[in-house]
Enzyme design. Structure first.
Site, PDB file in Angstrom:
ATOM      1  N   ASP A  37      -7.945   7.495  14.229  1.00  0.00           N
ATOM      2  CA  ASP A  37      -7.924   7.419  12.770  1.00  0.00           C
ATOM      3  C   ASP A  37      -8.550   6.092  12.344  1.00  0.00           C
ATOM      4  O   ASP A  37      -7.995   5.361  11.526  1.00  0.00           O
ATOM      5  CB  ASP A  37      -6.485   7.538  12.268  1.00  0.00           C
TER       6      ASP A  37
ATOM      7  N   VAL B 164       4.116   0.784   2.509  1.00  0.00           N
ATOM      8  CA  VAL B 164       4.293  -0.419   3.316  1.00  0.00           C
ATOM      9  C   VAL B 164       4.714  -1.581   2.434  1.00  0.00           C
ATOM     10  O   VAL B 164       4.137  -1.804   1.364  1.00  0.00           O
ATOM     11  CB  VAL B 164       2.972  -0.760   4.055  1.00  0.00           C
TER      12      VAL B 164
ATOM     13  N   ALA C 236       0.855  -1.189   0.000  1.00  0.00           N
ATOM     14  CA  ALA C 236       0.000   0.000   0.000  1.00  0.00           C
ATOM     15  C   ALA C 236       0.883   1.229   0.000  1.00  0.00           C
ATOM     16  O   ALA C 236       2.021   1.198   0.484  1.00  0.00           O
ATOM     17  CB  ALA C 236      -0.920   0.004   1.224  1.00  0.00           C
ATOM     18  N   SER C 237       0.348   2.322  -0.548  1.00  0.00           N
ATOM     19  CA  SER C 237       1.097   3.564  -0.602  1.00  0.00           C
ATOM     20  C   SER C 237       0.173   4.714  -0.244  1.00  0.00           C
ATOM     21  O   SER C 237      -0.907   4.853  -0.825  1.00  0.00           O
ATOM     22  CB  SER C 237       1.666   3.773  -2.011  1.00  0.00           C
TER      23      SER C 237
ATOM     24  N   SER D  62      -0.002   9.028   1.501  1.00  0.00           N
ATOM     25  CA  SER D  62       0.600  10.342   1.272  1.00  0.00           C
ATOM     26  C   SER D  62       1.896  10.544   2.054  1.00  0.00           C
ATOM     27  O   SER D  62       2.750  11.314   1.642  1.00  0.00           O
ATOM     28  CB  SER D  62      -0.400  11.439   1.643  1.00  0.00           C
TER      29      SER D  62
ATOM     30  N   LYS E  34       7.041  -0.302   7.253  1.00  0.00           N
ATOM     31  CA  LYS E  34       6.506   0.993   6.847  1.00  0.00           C
ATOM     32  C   LYS E  34       7.661   1.981   6.747  1.00  0.00           C
ATOM     33  O   LYS E  34       8.464   2.102   7.679  1.00  0.00           O
ATOM     34  CB  LYS E  34       5.477   1.478   7.883  1.00  0.00           C
TER      35      LYS E  34
ATOM     36  N   ALA F  35       3.707   7.660   3.757  1.00  0.00           N
ATOM     37  CA  ALA F  35       4.570   6.479   3.790  1.00  0.00           C
ATOM     38  C   ALA F  35       4.007   5.383   2.901  1.00  0.00           C
ATOM     39  O   ALA F  35       2.875   5.475   2.413  1.00  0.00           O
ATOM     40  CB  ALA F  35       4.690   5.967   5.231  1.00  0.00           C
TER      41      ALA F  35
END
Length: 529
Positions: free
Chosen positions: A288, A139, A132-133, A135, A153, A137
């Protein structure tokens, strides 16, 4: 550096023109000099075809076009529903957290620089293609030499200069907006950008996220409600975080959850319980909790357990805020608007000179239509939002921790009702809140509070510890023989508790201080015998 700043400004200008954001600005009630200045802008003399987009869509697309930092700002802005019109807030909430990954070679180089070792020396396997990418970082999946599967990460390279540059322009735009319009001043754009600045620089330190994850894991250690992956501290650095890889079903994948026969009602109720446990028991809540950060374990679908990741943003409340928030929620559902108004004044959330009658009437006007609905259809999050909007008319200063709380509650509530549409949030939360309030004023808890507050007075602190140990002994355990000094200590402690009761009567509610008096007086009389 100046050349880069000018180029960035020109890029922002092109995006503003493309999405006609200047039209949104000049639709406001601006001072005459601002309208004259706007009329002189060259591109406003050229014919432009109206965009078939709403103002929220135009703003969202512009932020996406401007890149990761502006996307992140839009995401944060979408949580400030106390400030934004609903149509803009709803559109900004659609901003996705997926951005193009940076090159694998740069990712590997940063990891090796942070760990001081080659990737092949640390990991038995390392996948260069990111899982996953986002804004800030991206992973990668990896396997340790010990065979444990982990995720790595890594912060994007060269991000801090870009952030500083974009923040400078955001602050400039915010100050211009405040000078240009009273309506813009009401939205307090400089304050919003300042909040964003703190949040994004905090997220650049992955050691902070690792510490948050470790604390949250400890808070729910062995709990059937929530699992938090283990952090591998020996491999964590400010720009690199290594933690246990988890396997679960994304919480919004309702079809897969149904296929494994997950108890959806229990899953929804446990989401609410997790939220209130974090807020009131621990005063440490994951702020979050959007669907991308929440998974459901596949192990026991009849006894479902959540899995939480990405602990970069954590909220907390002071004991005073916890107390007033719980009392507010209970008073709300009893429709005791007078108490709600008085609690806001007592807590300092609104100025002390606020006329309680006027504030009570405003709250009643907002809340009565809500309570015409069945309890299961009443939104806690929307209730808090309407309250904050009403209180702002009475000069309420919105505290950052309350904004995080509201955002988290909206996320949890929306998720719970998506999982189980008939979720009755109040019947789930009410027993927890009422039990928490009873425990807050119990004599044993008040004695623990006294012990905590007496740390600066070693003798009194020791007396409190001794008394707690005596009270904690099983009934069958032989009591230690009392000495003259012990009697004297307990009498002093009893007197201190009585004094504490008087002060509690002044500073807290009428429910709390009699417990202090009874506990202190009881101890005093017992040892006197």
């Amino acid at each position: 550096m100046k050349l880069l700043a000018v180029r960035r400004l020109l890029r922002i200008q092109r995006v503003v023109i493309r999405y006609q954001l200047d039209e949104l600005l000049f639709a406001l009630h601006l001072p005459l000099w601002m309208r004259v200045l706007g009329a002189l802008l060259p591109w406003r003399w050229l014919p432009r075809k109206p965009l078939a987009l709403t103002r929220g869509e135009r703003l969202r697309l512009a932020l996406e076009d401007l890149g990761p930092i502006f996307i992140k700002f839009g995401q944060l802005l979408s949580t400030r529903r106390d400030l934004l019109p609903p149509d803009i807030a709803d559109e900004l909430a659609r901003l996705q957290d997926q951005v193009p990954p940076f090159p694998a070679a740069e990712s590997v180089a940063r990891i090796e620089q942070q760990l001081g070792a080659k990737v092949g020396d640390v990991f038995a396997r390392f996948e260069t293609e990111p899982m996953a990418s986002a804004s800030i970082a991206q992973v990668h999946a990896a396997t340790l030499k010990s065979g444990e599967e982990v995720v790595v990460k890594v912060i994007r390279p060269n991000l801090r200069p870009t952030i500083r540059q974009d923040l400078a322009w955001l602050f400039l735009l915010a100050r211009l907006a405040e000078k240009a319009s009273a309506e813009a001043r009401r939205l307090r754009p400089v304050e919003v950008v300042s909040d964003y600045e703190k949040t994004i620089f905090d997220e650049l330190d992955l050691l902070r996220e690792a510490a948050n994850a470790s604390q949250l894991r400890r808070n729910f250690d062995g709990s059937p409600l929530l699992y938090v992956p283990q952090v591998h501290w020996d491999l964590c650095r400010p720009k690199v975080l290594v933690m246990e890889r988890i396997y679960g079903i994304q919480v919004t994948d309702l079809a897969t959850l149904a296929d494994q026969r997950t108890d959806m009602k229990l899953l929804a109720e446990r989401g609410v319980e997790i939220f209130f446990t974090q807020v009131f028991r621990d005063s440490f809540f994951h702020a979050d909790m959007h669907p991308g950060n929440i998974f459901v374990s596949t192990r026991t679908p009849w006894n479902p357990q959540y899995i939480a990741i990405d602990c970069g943003i954590i909220g907390s409340l002071t004991p005073e805020d916890q107390d007033y928030l719980a009392r507010n929620l209970i008073a709300f559902f009893k429709r005791d608007y007078r108490k709600v108004a008085q609690l806001h004044i007592d807590s300092g959330w609104v100025p002390a000179d606020t006329k309680v009658n006027d504030f009570e009437a405003a709250i009643r006007t907002v809340c009565e239509p809500i309570f015409e609905k069945p309890l299961k259809d009443i939104s806690f999050g929307q209730l808090l939002l309407r309250l904050f909007q009403t209180a702002r008319r009475f000069n309420m200063e919105i505290q950052p921790q309350l904004v995080l709380l509201q955002k988290t509650l909206l996320n949890i509530e929306g998720l719970g009702r998506q999982l189980y549409p008939d979720l009755d949030l109040w019947s789930t939360a009410q027993p927890f809140l009422e039990r928490w309030m009873r425990e807050r004023i119990s004599p044993l808890q008040l004695l623990r509070n006294l012990q905590s507050q007496a740390e600066q007075v070693p003798h009194l602190s020791q007396m409190a510890r001794d008394t707690l140990e005596r009270l904690s002994l099983p009934a069958s355990a032989p009591a230690a023989p009392a000495t003259a000094n012990g009697h004297r200590s307990l009498r002093l402690l009893g007197a201190a508790l009585i004094a504490g009761g008087v002060s509690q009567g002044i500073t807290l509610s009428l429910l709390a201080w009699p417990a202090w008096l009874m506990l202190g007086g009881g101890l005093y009389l017992i040892v006197r015998r």
